[in-house]
Motif scaffolding. Structure first.
Motif, short mmCIF file in Angstrom:
data_model
loop_
_atom_site.label_atom_id
_atom_site.label_comp_id
_atom_site.label_asym_id
_atom_site.label_seq_id
_atom_site.Cartn_x
_atom_site.Cartn_y
_atom_site.Cartn_z
N ARG A 92 0.84 -1.22 -0.09
CA ARG A 92 -0.16 0.07 0.09
C ARG A 92 0.60 1.25 -0.10
O ARG A 92 0.00 2.00 -0.59
N ASP A 93 1.76 1.41 0.42
CA ASP A 93 2.99 2.60 0.28
C ASP A 93 3.38 2.22 -0.05
O ASP A 93 4.36 3.60 -0.87
N GLY A 94 3.41 1.71 -1.83
CA GLY A 94 3.95 2.36 -2.87
C GLY A 94 4.79 1.28 -3.32
O GLY A 94 5.28 1.76 -4.52
N GLU A 95 5.34 0.50 -2.71
CA GLU A 95 6.36 0.10 -2.93
C GLU A 95 6.33 -1.41 -3.94
O GLU A 95 5.20 -2.09 -3.33
N THR A 96 6.92 -2.18 -5.28
CA THR A 96 6.40 -2.84 -5.73
C THR A 96 7.70 -3.43 -5.84
O THR A 96 8.21 -3.14 -5.92
N LEU A 97 7.83 -4.85 -5.16
CA LEU A 97 8.97 -5.99 -6.00
C LEU A 97 8.98 -6.96 -6.99
O LEU A 97 7.57 -7.53 -6.93
N THR A 98 9.87 -7.07 -7.15
CA THR A 98 9.33 -8.68 -8.50
C THR A 98 10.79 -9.58 -8.06
O THR A 98 11.76 -9.39 -7.57
N ARG A 99 10.18 -11.05 -8.27
CA ARG A 99 10.79 -12.28 -7.96
C ARG A 99 10.70 -13.24 -9.56
O ARG A 99 9.69 -12.89 -8.98
N GLU A 100 12.07 -13.58 -9.77
CA GLU A 100 11.88 -14.42 -11.19
C GLU A 100 12.55 -15.47 -10.75
O GLU A 100 13.40 -15.73 -9.48
N LEU A 101 11.90 -16.31 -10.68
CA LEU A 101 12.08 -18.14 -10.35
C LEU A 101 12.37 -18.84 -11.26
O LEU A 101 11.92 -18.43 -12.80
N HIS A 102 13.26 -20.13 -11.14
CA HIS A 102 12.97 -21.04 -12.52
C HIS A 102 13.57 -21.96 -11.97
O HIS A 102 13.81 -22.82 -11.05
N LEU A 103 12.14 -22.77 -11.60
CA LEU A 103 11.33 -24.14 -10.81
C LEU A 103 11.63 -25.48 -11.99
O LEU A 103 11.85 -25.19 -13.21
N SER A 104 11.31 -26.89 -11.71
CA SER A 104 11.77 -27.89 -12.22
C SER A 104 10.92 -28.94 -11.67
O SER A 104 10.09 -28.40 -11.01
N GLY A 105 10.56 -30.03 -12.69
CA GLY A 105 9.25 -30.07 -12.54
C GLY A 105 8.55 -30.47 -13.50
O GLY A 105 7.95 -29.25 -14.67
N ASP A 106 7.17 -31.41 -13.10
CA ASP A 106 6.33 -31.98 -13.50
C ASP A 106 5.35 -30.09 -13.87
O ASP A 106 5.10 -29.29 -12.88
N ARG A 107 4.40 -29.72 -14.07
CA ARG A 107 3.71 -28.81 -14.29
C ARG A 107 2.94 -28.85 -12.96
O ARG A 107 2.53 -27.48 -12.95
N PRO A 108 2.34 -29.65 -12.28
CA PRO A 108 1.36 -29.81 -11.06
C PRO A 108 2.67 -29.49 -10.12
O PRO A 108 2.63 -28.67 -9.00
N THR A 109 3.94 -29.27 -9.96
CA THR A 109 4.99 -29.60 -9.22
C THR A 109 5.78 -28.39 -9.39
O THR A 109 5.82 -27.20 -7.97
N ILE A 110 5.29 -27.79 -10.24
CA ILE A 110 5.94 -26.36 -10.74
C ILE A 110 4.70 -25.61 -10.01
O ILE A 110 5.25 -24.35 -9.34
N ARG A 111 3.30 -25.64 -10.46
CA ARG A 111 2.55 -24.23 -9.78
C ARG A 111 2.56 -24.53 -8.20
O ARG A 111 2.39 -23.74 -7.42
N SER A 112 3.24 -25.59 -7.88
CA SER A 112 2.52 -25.47 -6.12
C SER A 112 4.55 -25.14 -5.49
O SER A 112 3.71 -24.98 -4.31
N ARG A 113 5.25 -24.79 -6.64
CA ARG A 113 6.95 -24.46 -6.09
C ARG A 113 6.12 -22.89 -6.14
O ARG A 113 6.72 -22.82 -5.11
N THR A 114 5.38 -22.55 -6.79
CA THR A 114 4.82 -21.21 -6.64
C THR A 114 4.40 -20.79 -5.85
O THR A 114 4.73 -19.31 -5.26
N VAL A 115 3.35 -21.50 -5.37
CA VAL A 115 2.26 -21.44 -3.73
C VAL A 115 3.36 -21.02 -2.71
O VAL A 115 3.27 -20.08 -1.99
N ASP A 116 4.76 -22.38 -2.97
CA ASP A 116 5.51 -22.29 -1.81
C ASP A 116 6.40 -21.01 -1.38
O ASP A 116 6.10 -20.47 -0.85
N ALA A 117 6.10 -20.37 -2.54
CA ALA A 117 8.29 -19.18 -3.07
C ALA A 117 6.96 -18.14 -3.20
O ALA A 117 7.49 -17.29 -2.52
N ALA A 118 5.47 -18.43 -3.08
CA ALA A 118 4.85 -16.97 -2.79
C ALA A 118 4.55 -17.30 -1.57
O ALA A 118 4.59 -15.61 -0.75
#
Length: 161
Positions: free
Chosen positions: A125-151
């Motif tokens: 809300r204070d106006g700061e926006t950050l981004t983070r790039e990830l390079h994950l491995s695994g099948d489709r469900p694994t990549i999606r699950s690891r993305t949730v964990d990273a978030a």
């Protein structure tokens, strides 16, 4: 950042302790992140809402992402991840919003972005926006699950800073 180590309960308790409302904007994870968060009893004290916006049109209509940006760059970029998080922040009048966009596979997307390439965005809300790039491995469900964990890990990182 380690993935898989952060529980949704920790995110909810940290946000509730600080009196903050959270929101999500999800493409790659299609609502899985907000679903994990609202599985926590008492999550209504800290979750404003979540938008699952898979198509370009939905990203534009719901989150206010510039259609020209999406056409020019595709959805899997730092700029789109940031804009998604900012869009969710505004949509839900939240204090902190996180976004997920990426390529779950199999294989690269139509623009040649490699499978496992993920961008997370987080807007405050204070106006700061950050981004983070990830390079994950695994099948489709694994990549999606690891993305949730990273978030989830990124949310705790921001809540503790």
């Amino acid at each position: 950042m380690t993935t898989g180590a952060t529980s949704p309960q920790l995110v909810i308790s940290r946000a509730a302790q600080r009196g903050l409302m959270l929101a999500t904007a999800e493409s790659l994870t299609a609502g899985a992140l907000v679903a994990r968060l609202v599985d926590v009893p008492g999550s209504s004290a800290a979750i404003a809402g979540g938008a699952a916006c898979y198509s370009f049109a939905a990203k534009t209509r719901v989150l206010g992402i510039d259609a020209d940006l999406l056409e020019r760059t595709g959805a899997v970029t730092r700029e789109v991840a940031a804009a998604m998080a900012e869009g969710a922040l505004d949509l839900y009048a939240a204090d902190l919003a996180v976004s997920t966009t990426g390529v779950a596979g199999p294989g690269p997307d139509a623009r040649g972005t490699a499978e496992g390439t993920v961008w997370l965005g987080i807007a405050r809300r204070d106006g700061e926006t950050l981004t983070r790039e990830l390079h994950l491995s695994g099948d489709r469900p694994t990549i999606r699950s690891r993305t949730v964990d990273a978030a989830l890990s990124l949310l705790v990182e921001m809540l503790e800073s």
